[in-house]
Structures are given as structure tokens and as C-alpha cells.
Write a protein that holds these residues in place. Structure first.
Motif, PDB file in Angstrom:
ATOM      1  N   LEU A   1      -7.089  -9.794  33.328  1.00  0.00           N
ATOM      2  CA  LEU A   1      -6.474  -9.411  32.062  1.00  0.00           C
ATOM      3  C   LEU A   1      -6.734 -10.453  30.978  1.00  0.00           C
ATOM      4  CD1 LEU A   1      -4.603  -7.351  30.665  1.00  0.00           C
ATOM      5  CD2 LEU A   1      -2.674  -8.725  31.459  1.00  0.00           C
ATOM      6  N   GLN A   2      -7.135  -9.987  29.802  1.00  0.00           N
ATOM      7  CA  GLN A   2      -7.436 -10.878  28.679  1.00  0.00           C
ATOM      8  C   GLN A   2      -6.494 -10.669  27.494  1.00  0.00           C
ATOM      9  OE1 GLN A   2      -9.793 -13.308  28.798  1.00  0.00           O
ATOM     10  NE2 GLN A   2     -10.020 -12.716  30.928  1.00  0.00           N
ATOM     11  N   ASP A   3      -5.664  -9.644  27.524  1.00  0.00           N
ATOM     12  CA  ASP A   3      -4.784  -9.303  26.406  1.00  0.00           C
ATOM     13  C   ASP A   3      -3.516 -10.161  26.446  1.00  0.00           C
ATOM     14  OD1 ASP A   3      -2.992  -8.117  24.593  1.00  0.00           O
ATOM     15  OD2 ASP A   3      -3.830  -6.118  24.943  1.00  0.00           O
ATOM     16  N   ALA A   4      -3.416 -11.101  25.509  1.00  0.00           N
ATOM     17  CA  ALA A   4      -2.280 -12.035  25.480  1.00  0.00           C
ATOM     18  C   ALA A   4      -0.955 -11.305  25.264  1.00  0.00           C
ATOM     19  CB  ALA A   4      -2.483 -13.082  24.388  1.00  0.00           C
ATOM     20  N   GLU A   5      -0.961 -10.231  24.488  1.00  0.00           N
ATOM     21  CA  GLU A   5       0.281  -9.489  24.254  1.00  0.00           C
ATOM     22  C   GLU A   5       0.790  -8.844  25.536  1.00  0.00           C
ATOM     23  OE1 GLU A   5       0.436  -6.808  20.921  1.00  0.00           O
ATOM     24  OE2 GLU A   5      -0.842  -8.141  19.731  1.00  0.00           O
ATOM     25  N   VAL A   6      -0.112  -8.319  26.336  1.00  0.00           N
ATOM     26  CA  VAL A   6       0.286  -7.717  27.609  1.00  0.00           C
ATOM     27  C   VAL A   6       0.833  -8.799  28.541  1.00  0.00           C
ATOM     28  CG1 VAL A   6      -0.519  -6.464  29.662  1.00  0.00           C
ATOM     29  CG2 VAL A   6      -1.333  -5.801  27.383  1.00  0.00           C
ATOM     30  N   VAL A   7       0.196  -9.958  28.555  1.00  0.00           N
ATOM     31  CA  VAL A   7       0.677 -11.067  29.389  1.00  0.00           C
ATOM     32  C   VAL A   7       2.082 -11.476  28.941  1.00  0.00           C
ATOM     33  CG1 VAL A   7       0.309 -13.484  30.036  1.00  0.00           C
ATOM     34  CG2 VAL A   7      -1.631 -11.902  29.966  1.00  0.00           C
ATOM     35  N   GLN A   8       2.306 -11.593  27.636  1.00  0.00           N
ATOM     36  CA  GLN A   8       3.631 -11.950  27.125  1.00  0.00           C
ATOM     37  C   GLN A   8       4.669 -10.908  27.517  1.00  0.00           C
ATOM     38  OE1 GLN A   8       4.700 -14.780  25.703  1.00  0.00           O
ATOM     39  NE2 GLN A   8       2.647 -15.540  26.125  1.00  0.00           N
ATOM     40  N   HIS A   9       4.296  -9.641  27.422  1.00  0.00           N
ATOM     41  CA  HIS A   9       5.211  -8.570  27.822  1.00  0.00           C
ATOM     42  C   HIS A   9       5.555  -8.679  29.308  1.00  0.00           C
ATOM     43  CE1 HIS A   9       7.130  -4.662  28.021  1.00  0.00           C
ATOM     44  NE2 HIS A   9       6.348  -4.379  29.052  1.00  0.00           N
TER      45      HIS A   9
END
Length: 86
Positions: free
Chosen positions: A25-33
Motif C-alpha cells: 500500500l502506498q496511499d498515506a490517507e488509507v494508512v492513516q485511516h
């Protein structure tokens, strides 16, 4: 018994797939979620494990604290804050 074992194995496989997906996973927003979901889950589990004190337990705890303070077994708030660097 067989179904329970299959469910455990299936759960393990699902978790491994999630780990693999998360590693790519590269999407920082998804990681934060996902981190917020994790924190909420941990907070809920902690809160579920709490149990209220009885009045008797609360009084006993207060008495123990008072005895410790009388024996000098405590840290002043100023000392604690200084140690924390505040």
C-alpha cells in the motif's frame, strides 16, 4: 470441530492477505485511516476490559495511597514534571 479449525485457518489466510496488501500500500490517507481503526479497536478492547470499582475497593485504594504518602513513598508533581521535561 472441523468447522472451527477451518474458520481459524481461513482467518489466518485472510490476515496474511491483508498483511501482504498493506505491505504494498502506498496511499498515506488509507494508512492513516487504518491506524485510526486500529486505535479505536484497541481503545474499545481496553474499555471493555475495565470494571468499575466498588466503594470498598475505592476506599481501600485511597487508604493505601494515604499510607504510602505518609511513609514518603511518593513523587511530588513538580519532580515528576521536571523528570518528564515539562
Amino acid at each position: 470441530m472441523i468447522i472451527e479449525k477451518w474458520l481459524r485457518m481461513n482467518l489466518q489466510a485472510e490476515k496474511l492477505q491483508l498483511i501482504e496488501w498493506l505491505a504494498r500500500l502506498q496511499d498515506a490517507e488509507v494508512v492513516q485511516h487504518l491506524l485510526r481503526v486500529k486505535e479505536d479497536n484497541e481503545a474499545s478492547a481496553y474499555e471493555a476490559a475495565l470494571k468499575p470499582m466498588t466503594k470498598k475497593e475505592l476506599v481501600a485504594r485511597a487508604e493505601e495511597s494515604n499510607q504510602a504518602i505518609a511513609k514518603g513513598e511518593h513523587v511530588d508533581i513538580e519532580d515528576a514534571l521536571a523528570e518528564l521535561g515539562d
